[in-house]
Design a protein around this motif. Sequence first.
Motif, PDB file in Angstrom:
ATOM      1  N   SER A  75      -5.031 -16.030   8.685  1.00 24.63           N
ATOM      2  CA  SER A  75      -5.566 -14.670   8.762  1.00 24.63           C
ATOM      3  C   SER A  75      -6.645 -14.577   9.839  1.00 24.63           C
ATOM      4  O   SER A  75      -7.050 -15.583  10.433  1.00 24.63           O
ATOM      5  N   ASP A  76      -7.138 -13.363  10.083  1.00 17.00           N
ATOM      6  CA  ASP A  76      -8.193 -13.198  11.076  1.00 17.00           C
ATOM      7  C   ASP A  76      -9.532 -13.678  10.521  1.00 17.00           C
ATOM      8  O   ASP A  76      -9.698 -13.897   9.317  1.00 17.00           O
ATOM      9  N   SER A  77     -10.497 -13.824  11.420  1.00 19.16           N
ATOM     10  CA  SER A  77     -11.797 -14.393  11.047  1.00 19.16           C
ATOM     11  C   SER A  77     -12.532 -13.540  10.017  1.00 19.16           C
ATOM     12  O   SER A  77     -13.273 -14.064   9.167  1.00 19.16           O
ATOM     13  N   GLU A  78     -12.315 -12.237  10.065  1.00 22.63           N
ATOM     14  CA  GLU A  78     -12.984 -11.350   9.107  1.00 22.63           C
ATOM     15  C   GLU A  78     -12.533 -11.641   7.680  1.00 22.63           C
ATOM     16  O   GLU A  78     -13.363 -11.717   6.766  1.00 22.63           O
ATOM     17  N   PHE A  79     -11.241 -11.811   7.495  1.00 23.86           N
ATOM     18  CA  PHE A  79     -10.739 -12.103   6.141  1.00 23.86           C
ATOM     19  C   PHE A  79     -11.154 -13.501   5.694  1.00 23.86           C
ATOM     20  O   PHE A  79     -11.449 -13.721   4.512  1.00 23.86           O
ATOM     21  N   VAL A  80     -11.185 -14.448   6.624  1.00 25.41           N
ATOM     22  CA  VAL A  80     -11.652 -15.796   6.299  1.00 25.41           C
ATOM     23  C   VAL A  80     -13.074 -15.724   5.739  1.00 25.41           C
ATOM     24  O   VAL A  80     -13.391 -16.354   4.721  1.00 25.41           O
ATOM     25  N   ALA A  81     -13.922 -14.931   6.381  1.00 23.57           N
ATOM     26  CA  ALA A  81     -15.310 -14.779   5.922  1.00 23.57           C
ATOM     27  C   ALA A  81     -15.368 -14.091   4.564  1.00 23.57           C
ATOM     28  O   ALA A  81     -16.175 -14.465   3.701  1.00 23.57           O
ATOM     29  N   GLU A  82     -14.509 -13.088   4.351  1.00 24.22           N
ATOM     30  CA  GLU A  82     -14.476 -12.392   3.063  1.00 24.22           C
ATOM     31  C   GLU A  82     -14.095 -13.340   1.931  1.00 24.22           C
ATOM     32  O   GLU A  82     -14.491 -13.136   0.783  1.00 24.22           O
ATOM     33  N   CYS A  83     -13.336 -14.374   2.255  1.00 25.62           N
ATOM     34  CA  CYS A  83     -12.915 -15.353   1.244  1.00 25.62           C
ATOM     35  C   CYS A  83     -13.948 -16.458   1.034  1.00 25.62           C
ATOM     36  O   CYS A  83     -13.707 -17.389   0.246  1.00 25.62           O
ATOM     37  N   GLY A  84     -15.078 -16.365   1.721  1.00 29.06           N
ATOM     38  CA  GLY A  84     -16.178 -17.284   1.454  1.00 29.06           C
ATOM     39  C   GLY A  84     -16.336 -18.431   2.426  1.00 29.06           C
ATOM     40  O   GLY A  84     -17.071 -19.384   2.140  1.00 29.06           O
ATOM     41  N   PHE A  85     -15.671 -18.357   3.583  1.00 33.30           N
ATOM     42  CA  PHE A  85     -15.718 -19.470   4.526  1.00 33.30           C
ATOM     43  C   PHE A  85     -16.264 -19.018   5.876  1.00 33.30           C
ATOM     44  O   PHE A  85     -16.005 -17.903   6.336  1.00 33.30           O
ATOM     45  N   SER A  86     -16.982 -19.922   6.535  1.00 34.48           N
ATOM     46  CA  SER A  86     -17.529 -19.610   7.851  1.00 34.48           C
ATOM     47  C   SER A  86     -16.512 -19.814   8.964  1.00 34.48           C
ATOM     48  O   SER A  86     -16.673 -19.303  10.064  1.00 34.48           O
TER      49      SER A  86
END
Length: 299
Positions: free
Chosen positions: A237-248
């Motif tokens: 997924s894109d970086s925004e969704f990665v961050a939403e899932c709790g990861f940097s």
Amino acid sequence: MASSLEEASAADIASPASHERLENYGDNLDHYISSNFTYIPIPADKKYYDRNEGCLKTIDSDQYINGEDSVIDVLEKLTCHPFLLIDNYPTSLFSIDPTGATGSFTEISHSGIGSSNFEPTDLDSFDDSSTWLTAQELEDQFPDRAEEELEKSAYSIITLFDMNKRRTKEKLYPAIAELADILSEKIEREHEEEKSLYPQLRASTIGNWQKDKERGLDVHIAEYMTLTDMIQVITSSDSEFVAECGFSSKNQCQKQLGSVNELRNKIMHANRTLVHNSEDIDSVLNRIQRASTILNNIS
């Protein structure tokens, strides 16, 4: 995440403890050896026998825990000690009147074993002439009555062996399941069209979902995903969704969620040993902490 594990207590995973006295523990060593006991507690004398090293050692005060302590507290202390003990009757004394067919049984509470400040309640039947016994003394002198009257053994013990039992794994699993459920919900909201996820999913995941769809069960495919599937979806997924899932970063997701997945697999499979030594306990603690951190970072 913390709330899931706080619901599990030390008493939930402990085993009844056999215990001895310093003056006679040697008489029963053959029994303990044949039963594969590693440690023989001698709590009245603050000692224990280490079968592997063939010697007596001192029970550290930190080895005594409360039955209501959390599983996390247990894991942390087991990194420092070979076993932990729970005194199930720290403020109780017992008396048996041996007259008659069965004898009367009385339990009272007091301010501490050996205390001069003995304060039974109004409901207690206290007689200064009676012989009052600790739970251990009751088990030593009247084993049949102790088994009949006591809800628990005088002491409970937790060793590495207990950490590998099914009941312990069942107490740890909700912490992993909580994280998986929340990530599943995130993926479902992000990918309403299930077919867009096919490239990231295993054939078995897709197959199980399709079979249930044919039976009329209308649920999103995210509910069928394992943590391995979720790693593939999130890192694709894109970086925004990665961050939403709790990861940097995607790399952090791969490492941290992969580590949690390793713990999940050990918990779920009965034939897999969770811990062999104190280093393994550190690993379990670290993975639980990773899961908690991910959960706290989910937006």
